[in-house]
Design a protein around this motif. Structure first.
Motif, mmCIF file in Angstrom:
data_model
loop_
_atom_site.group_PDB
_atom_site.id
_atom_site.type_symbol
_atom_site.label_atom_id
_atom_site.label_comp_id
_atom_site.label_asym_id
_atom_site.label_seq_id
_atom_site.Cartn_x
_atom_site.Cartn_y
_atom_site.Cartn_z
ATOM 1 N N PRO A 1 12.179 -8.310 5.153
ATOM 2 C CA PRO A 1 11.034 -8.250 4.226
ATOM 3 C C PRO A 1 10.995 -9.437 3.274
ATOM 4 O O PRO A 1 9.915 -9.917 2.924
ATOM 5 N N HIS A 2 12.173 -9.904 2.874
ATOM 6 C CA HIS A 2 12.241 -11.022 1.939
ATOM 7 C C HIS A 2 11.632 -12.286 2.538
ATOM 8 O O HIS A 2 10.755 -12.919 1.938
ATOM 9 N N PHE A 3 12.087 -12.640 3.739
ATOM 10 C CA PHE A 3 11.643 -13.912 4.303
ATOM 11 C C PHE A 3 10.250 -13.816 4.934
ATOM 12 O O PHE A 3 9.460 -14.768 4.828
ATOM 13 N N LEU A 4 9.925 -12.718 5.595
ATOM 14 C CA LEU A 4 8.628 -12.624 6.262
ATOM 15 C C LEU A 4 7.480 -12.620 5.248
ATOM 16 O O LEU A 4 6.405 -13.167 5.526
ATOM 17 N N SER A 5 7.700 -12.016 4.086
ATOM 18 C CA SER A 5 6.653 -12.087 3.060
ATOM 19 C C SER A 5 6.516 -13.510 2.536
ATOM 20 O O SER A 5 5.403 -13.991 2.299
ATOM 21 N N LEU A 6 7.639 -14.202 2.388
ATOM 22 C CA LEU A 6 7.586 -15.604 1.965
ATOM 23 C C LEU A 6 6.934 -16.474 3.040
ATOM 24 O O LEU A 6 6.132 -17.368 2.725
ATOM 25 N N ALA A 7 7.268 -16.188 4.303
ATOM 26 C CA ALA A 7 6.698 -16.972 5.399
ATOM 27 C C ALA A 7 5.177 -16.821 5.462
ATOM 28 O O ALA A 7 4.472 -17.779 5.806
ATOM 29 N N TYR A 8 4.670 -15.638 5.113
ATOM 30 C CA TYR A 8 3.218 -15.470 5.104
ATOM 31 C C TYR A 8 2.586 -16.277 3.975
ATOM 32 O O TYR A 8 1.571 -16.965 4.181
ATOM 33 N N MET A 9 3.174 -16.217 2.799
ATOM 34 C CA MET A 9 2.611 -16.965 1.665
ATOM 35 C C MET A 9 2.634 -18.471 1.913
ATOM 36 O O MET A 9 1.720 -19.190 1.497
ATOM 37 N N MET A 10 3.644 -18.939 2.610
ATOM 38 C CA MET A 10 3.799 -20.378 2.850
ATOM 39 C C MET A 10 3.409 -20.763 4.275
ATOM 40 O O MET A 10 3.824 -21.810 4.773
ATOM 41 N N GLY B 1 -6.933 -12.779 0.246
ATOM 42 C CA GLY B 1 -6.465 -12.685 -1.131
ATOM 43 C C GLY B 1 -5.618 -11.434 -1.358
ATOM 44 O O GLY B 1 -4.573 -11.493 -2.016
ATOM 45 N N GLN B 2 -6.081 -10.293 -0.839
ATOM 46 C CA GLN B 2 -5.311 -9.062 -0.980
ATOM 47 C C GLN B 2 -3.987 -9.149 -0.240
ATOM 48 O O GLN B 2 -2.955 -8.677 -0.731
ATOM 49 N N ALA B 3 -4.008 -9.769 0.924
ATOM 50 C CA ALA B 3 -2.771 -9.922 1.696
ATOM 51 C C ALA B 3 -1.788 -10.832 0.966
ATOM 52 O O ALA B 3 -0.582 -10.563 0.931
ATOM 53 N N ASN B 4 -2.277 -11.911 0.394
ATOM 54 C CA ASN B 4 -1.406 -12.806 -0.370
ATOM 55 C C ASN B 4 -0.799 -12.096 -1.576
ATOM 56 O O ASN B 4 0.386 -12.277 -1.885
ATOM 57 N N SER B 5 -1.615 -11.300 -2.262
ATOM 58 C CA SER B 5 -1.129 -10.563 -3.427
ATOM 59 C C SER B 5 -0.053 -9.557 -3.020
ATOM 60 O O SER B 5 0.982 -9.428 -3.684
ATOM 61 N N ALA B 6 -0.306 -8.846 -1.909
ATOM 62 C CA ALA B 6 0.666 -7.859 -1.436
ATOM 63 C C ALA B 6 1.958 -8.532 -0.976
ATOM 64 O O ALA B 6 3.057 -8.023 -1.206
ATOM 65 N N ALA B 7 1.828 -9.692 -0.332
ATOM 66 C CA ALA B 7 3.014 -10.424 0.114
ATOM 67 C C ALA B 7 3.835 -10.901 -1.077
ATOM 68 O O ALA B 7 5.068 -10.833 -1.066
ATOM 69 N N ARG B 8 3.152 -11.380 -2.108
ATOM 70 C CA ARG B 8 3.863 -11.848 -3.303
ATOM 71 C C ARG B 8 4.616 -10.701 -3.977
ATOM 72 O O ARG B 8 5.762 -10.862 -4.422
ATOM 73 N N LYS B 9 3.975 -9.532 -4.062
ATOM 74 C CA LYS B 9 4.626 -8.384 -4.678
ATOM 75 C C LYS B 9 5.849 -7.950 -3.860
ATOM 76 O O LYS B 9 6.886 -7.588 -4.426
ATOM 77 N N THR B 10 5.730 -7.995 -2.538
ATOM 78 C CA THR B 10 6.866 -7.640 -1.691
ATOM 79 C C THR B 10 8.008 -8.630 -1.867
ATOM 80 O O THR B 10 9.181 -8.241 -1.934
ATOM 81 N N PHE B 11 7.671 -9.907 -1.952
ATOM 82 C CA PHE B 11 8.700 -10.931 -2.132
ATOM 83 C C PHE B 11 9.404 -10.757 -3.480
ATOM 84 O O PHE B 11 10.640 -10.827 -3.561
ATOM 85 N N LEU B 12 8.637 -10.531 -4.539
ATOM 86 C CA LEU B 12 9.237 -10.330 -5.858
ATOM 87 C C LEU B 12 10.087 -9.060 -5.878
ATOM 88 O O LEU B 12 11.157 -9.026 -6.511
#
Length: 204
Positions: free
Chosen positions: A33-42, A131-142
């Motif tokens: 979950p840590h890296f895949l959420s980061l991989a989506y944002m980047m 935008g919603q996906a990016n927000s959700a990915a950021r929250k998961t990463f944090l």
């Protein structure tokens, strides 16, 4: 990323056992979950660098697979935490689990929270709003950044202690933190080996 705790455990205890494998497995599943959420944002940066990552754009099969893997590994984390009181190391004649059972209750809260954010990202990734996906990915990463130190802190707080032998008082410290005894035992063993070798040479 999962190898360092295995190396540390092995250096202190002198072997690879259930505790080492458990710590390695926890770090391995946490990374998903840590890296895949980061991989989506980047994802755009990775794409510009020539790297193809599993998380792609919103609504794609690749992103659905990635977010499903995140959810799956959150369940793996819960299973590993439930096994923690039963996996540890041998200390003398007794087998000591990594933590006491109270750890499982606190870990369930952390894993449930982590799973909540992963599922929110899964739902957002299946929609049409980047935008919603990016927000959700950021929250998961944090959430992943907070999850790991909190989980390891709970493990230290609820560390299991060996049962005292008859006539002895209860142990006051963590058995896995006193590396000085292990080092001194190793040095004594090496000195004994040297003395045996010298005696054998004299007899020859």
């Amino acid at each position: 990323g999962a190898i360092p705790p295995v190396m540390g455990w092995t250096a202190v205890t002198g072997g690879i056992d259930g505790g080492a494998l458990l710590l390695g497995a926890l770090l391995f599943s946490w990374q998903m979950p840590h890296f895949l959420s980061l991989a989506y944002m980047m994802r755009k940066d990775y794409r510009a660098g020539g790297y193809k990552m599993m998380p792609q754009e919103v609504g794609t099969k690749e992103l659905t697979r990635a977010s499903a893997a995140m959810i799956r590994h959150c369940f793996y984390l819960q299973g590993l935490c439930m096994a923690a009181p039963y996996l540890g190391t041998c200390l003398g004649a007794s087998y000591v689990g990594l933590v006491d059972p109270m750890f499982v209750l606190e870990a369930t809260v952390l894993n449930g929270t982590f799973l909540y954010f992963a599922m929110a990202f899964h739902r957002a990734g299946g929609g049409s709003s980047a935008g919603q996906a990016n927000s959700a990915a950021r929250k998961t990463f944090l959430a992943s950044l907070l999850y790991l130190p909190l989980l390891l802190g709970c493990m230290v707080f609820h560390r299991a202690l060996p049962a005292p032998a008859e006539g002895e008082e209860g142990s006051k410290g963590c058995p896995f933190l006193d590396a000085s005894k292990i080092v001194s035992q190793d040095k004594q063993g090496e000195q004994g080996d040297v003395l045996v070798a010298v005696e054998q040479t004299r007899e020859a």
